[in-house]
Design an enzyme around this catalytic site. Structure first.
Site, PDB file in Angstrom:
ATOM      1  N   PHE A 135       0.868  -1.171   0.000  1.00 57.93           N
ATOM      2  CA  PHE A 135       0.000   0.000   0.000  1.00 57.93           C
ATOM      3  C   PHE A 135       0.910   1.228   0.000  1.00 57.93           C
ATOM      4  CE2 PHE A 135      -2.800   3.175   2.006  1.00 57.93           C
ATOM      5  CZ  PHE A 135      -3.927   3.022   1.218  1.00 57.93           C
ATOM      6  N   ASP A 204       3.020  -5.795   8.079  1.00 59.62           N
ATOM      7  CA  ASP A 204       1.761  -5.058   8.027  1.00 59.62           C
ATOM      8  C   ASP A 204       0.641  -6.085   7.864  1.00 59.62           C
ATOM      9  OD1 ASP A 204      -0.545  -3.673   7.163  1.00 59.62           O
ATOM     10  OD2 ASP A 204       0.644  -2.074   6.264  1.00 59.62           O
ATOM     11  N   TYR A 229     -10.187  -1.391  11.293  1.00 64.07           N
ATOM     12  CA  TYR A 229     -11.484  -1.049  10.699  1.00 64.07           C
ATOM     13  C   TYR A 229     -11.871  -1.951   9.544  1.00 64.07           C
ATOM     14  CZ  TYR A 229      -8.121   1.780   7.997  1.00 64.07           C
ATOM     15  OH  TYR A 229      -7.038   2.209   7.269  1.00 64.07           O
ATOM     16  N   LYS A 230     -11.050  -2.924   9.200  1.00 60.65           N
ATOM     17  CA  LYS A 230     -11.387  -3.849   8.125  1.00 60.65           C
ATOM     18  C   LYS A 230     -12.056  -5.086   8.730  1.00 60.65           C
ATOM     19  CE  LYS A 230      -7.400  -2.216   5.440  1.00 60.65           C
ATOM     20  NZ  LYS A 230      -8.090  -1.271   4.554  1.00 60.65           N
ATOM     21  N   ARG A 378     -12.535  -5.345  -6.784  1.00 59.53           N
ATOM     22  CA  ARG A 378     -12.090  -6.009  -5.558  1.00 59.53           C
ATOM     23  C   ARG A 378     -13.306  -6.379  -4.704  1.00 59.53           C
ATOM     24  NH1 ARG A 378      -7.983  -3.499  -1.176  1.00 59.53           N
ATOM     25  NH2 ARG A 378      -9.851  -2.283  -0.797  1.00 59.53           N
TER      26      ARG A 378
END
Length: 403
Positions: A135, A204, A229-230, A378
């Protein structure tokens, strides 16, 4: 009803995680237009709201803040929330208690972890390796950390890392799951290779924690960071976490020393003495409202084995790929998500030239995934609440929009 729809119905009936769906606030078909599906496949960007969280947050606001006010730092446990919530996350990433502290953003924690990793290395180790497919923010942070510490930065794919490791390597920052493709990288073997070279590993976990086993302690990971938050469903912008392996905690030298990580935070000393343990990862005053919303959200995990989550994740993504192949004209989309289970996270990424327009049409019909530039659709599969029937219906509607 098609054979695949019947299969989905049977799979849902046998799903041991099916009762968990009722713990979340989710759309139904009636929440949308007549042909809409109400299918949420973007939990890999923002997890759904656990149904009990609004009342818990209301209590924090009205009673803890509104009535107790400053007393809540002690009486409501605000002060110890970062490490207490860290201990709730620990079993989900295979860590013993006392090694995770919650607070700040993923970006801030990547910076803390990577600079601290370099500081654990000797001066002869002049190089930082970073995942070239990461990312973007991780790459930005790595570049900044390299400038700050006087090291050279090299960007490589994870598969290139073992051959690039040497006595010059100070630290390696890698993603457990690729955010675009859903490719799962081999954390055990890469960590072992990093250690064999005498370097420090930083992982990560943003796209793996809450979706699959991580086993940080078992594999000797040095430092790790992740968002909440995922797949952990902590809410938009909920605080991230930092893992510091217990054996390294006395060597963890944070580049962001703050009063919250001082051994005597209320002593207000002009000189800094770090607190023992993972508390060294704290910086300033915690964001209590979002932190306690996260703590409440994590209750949905009580009694849920990560192994069962992983099994359902693989079953859902396998089924979705089968449905897409069955319903879609050959060659219309290309899966860039690995077929092999040991290389797959909990999402499916499909490539097609008009992906942005296709995703807009899907969302208008209630199938919510996301688009990644330039040509990737996605779809994230959160096993706690996504059903097989939704998976089949999403593939069918996708085929209609691709036709």
């Amino acid at each position: 009803m098609s054979e695949l729809a019947l299969e989905a119905e049977k799979s849902d009936a046998a799903d041991e995680l099916a009762p968990l769906r009722s713990r979340f606030v989710l759309d139904t078909v009636s929440d949308h237009a007549a042909d809409a599906a109400g299918i949420y496949l973007d939990g890999n960007s923002l997890g759904a709201l656990p149904a009990h969280v609004p009342d818990r947050v209301a209590d924090v606001v009205r009673r803890q803040w509104g009535e107790l006010r400053i007393r809540s730092w002690d009486e409501s446990g605000w002060w110890t929330a970062p490490e207490r919530i860290g201990d709730r996350i620990a079993p989900l990433v295979g860590a013993a208690a006392g090694q995770i502290v919650v607070g700040d953003s993923t970006s801030v924690n990547v910076f803390k972890a990577l600079v601290a990793a370099v500081r654990m290395s000797d001066e002869a180790r002049t190089e930082i390796l970073v995942d070239a497919t990461t990312f973007p923010t991780d790459g930005y942070i790595a570049e900044s950390a390299a400038r700050l510490t006087g090291r050279t930065l090299r960007a490589l794919t994870p598969s290139e890392v073992p051959a690039a490791l040497s006595g010059r390597t100070a630290a390696v920052l890698l993603n457990h799951v690729d955010y675009r493709t859903g490719r799962l990288h081999d954390l055990p073997s890469l960590t072992a290779a990093i250690h064999e070279a005498g370097a420090v590993s930083v992982w990560d976990l943003c796209h793996s924690a809450g979706a699959l086993p991580v086993d940080l302690d078992e594999h000797g990971v040095d430092l790790a960071v992740g968002c909440t938050y995922k797949y952990l469903n902590g809410g938009p912008g909920s605080p991230a976490y930092l893992y510091v392996r217990s054996a390294l905690q006395d060597r963890f030298d944070s580049p962001l020393p703050g009063w919250n990580s001082h051994t005597d935070p209320f002593g207000m000393s002009p000189s800094y003495t770090p607190a023992p343990g993972a508390l060294r990862g704290r910086v300033g005053t915690p964001d209590i409202l979002s932190m306690l919303a996260l703590e409440a959200a994590l209750e949905v995990w009580d009694g849920v084995p990560v192994s069962a989550v992983r099994a359902k994740s693989l079953a859902l993504t396998d089924f979705f790929l089968r449905c897409v192949r069955a319903y879609t004209e050959p060659g219309r989309v290309e899966s860039v998500t690995p077929e092999r289970h040991e290389e797959r996270g909990s999402q499916v990424a499909l490539r097609c030239p008009d992906a942005g327009e296709v995703m807009e049409r899907l969302i208008s019909r209630g199938v919510v995934g996301d688009f990644r530039h330039p040509d990737v659709l996605r779809f994230g599969f959160t096993p706690l609440y996504v059903t097989f029937a939704e998976t089949e219906r999403a593939a069918r509607i996708l085929s209609e929009e691709l036709a």
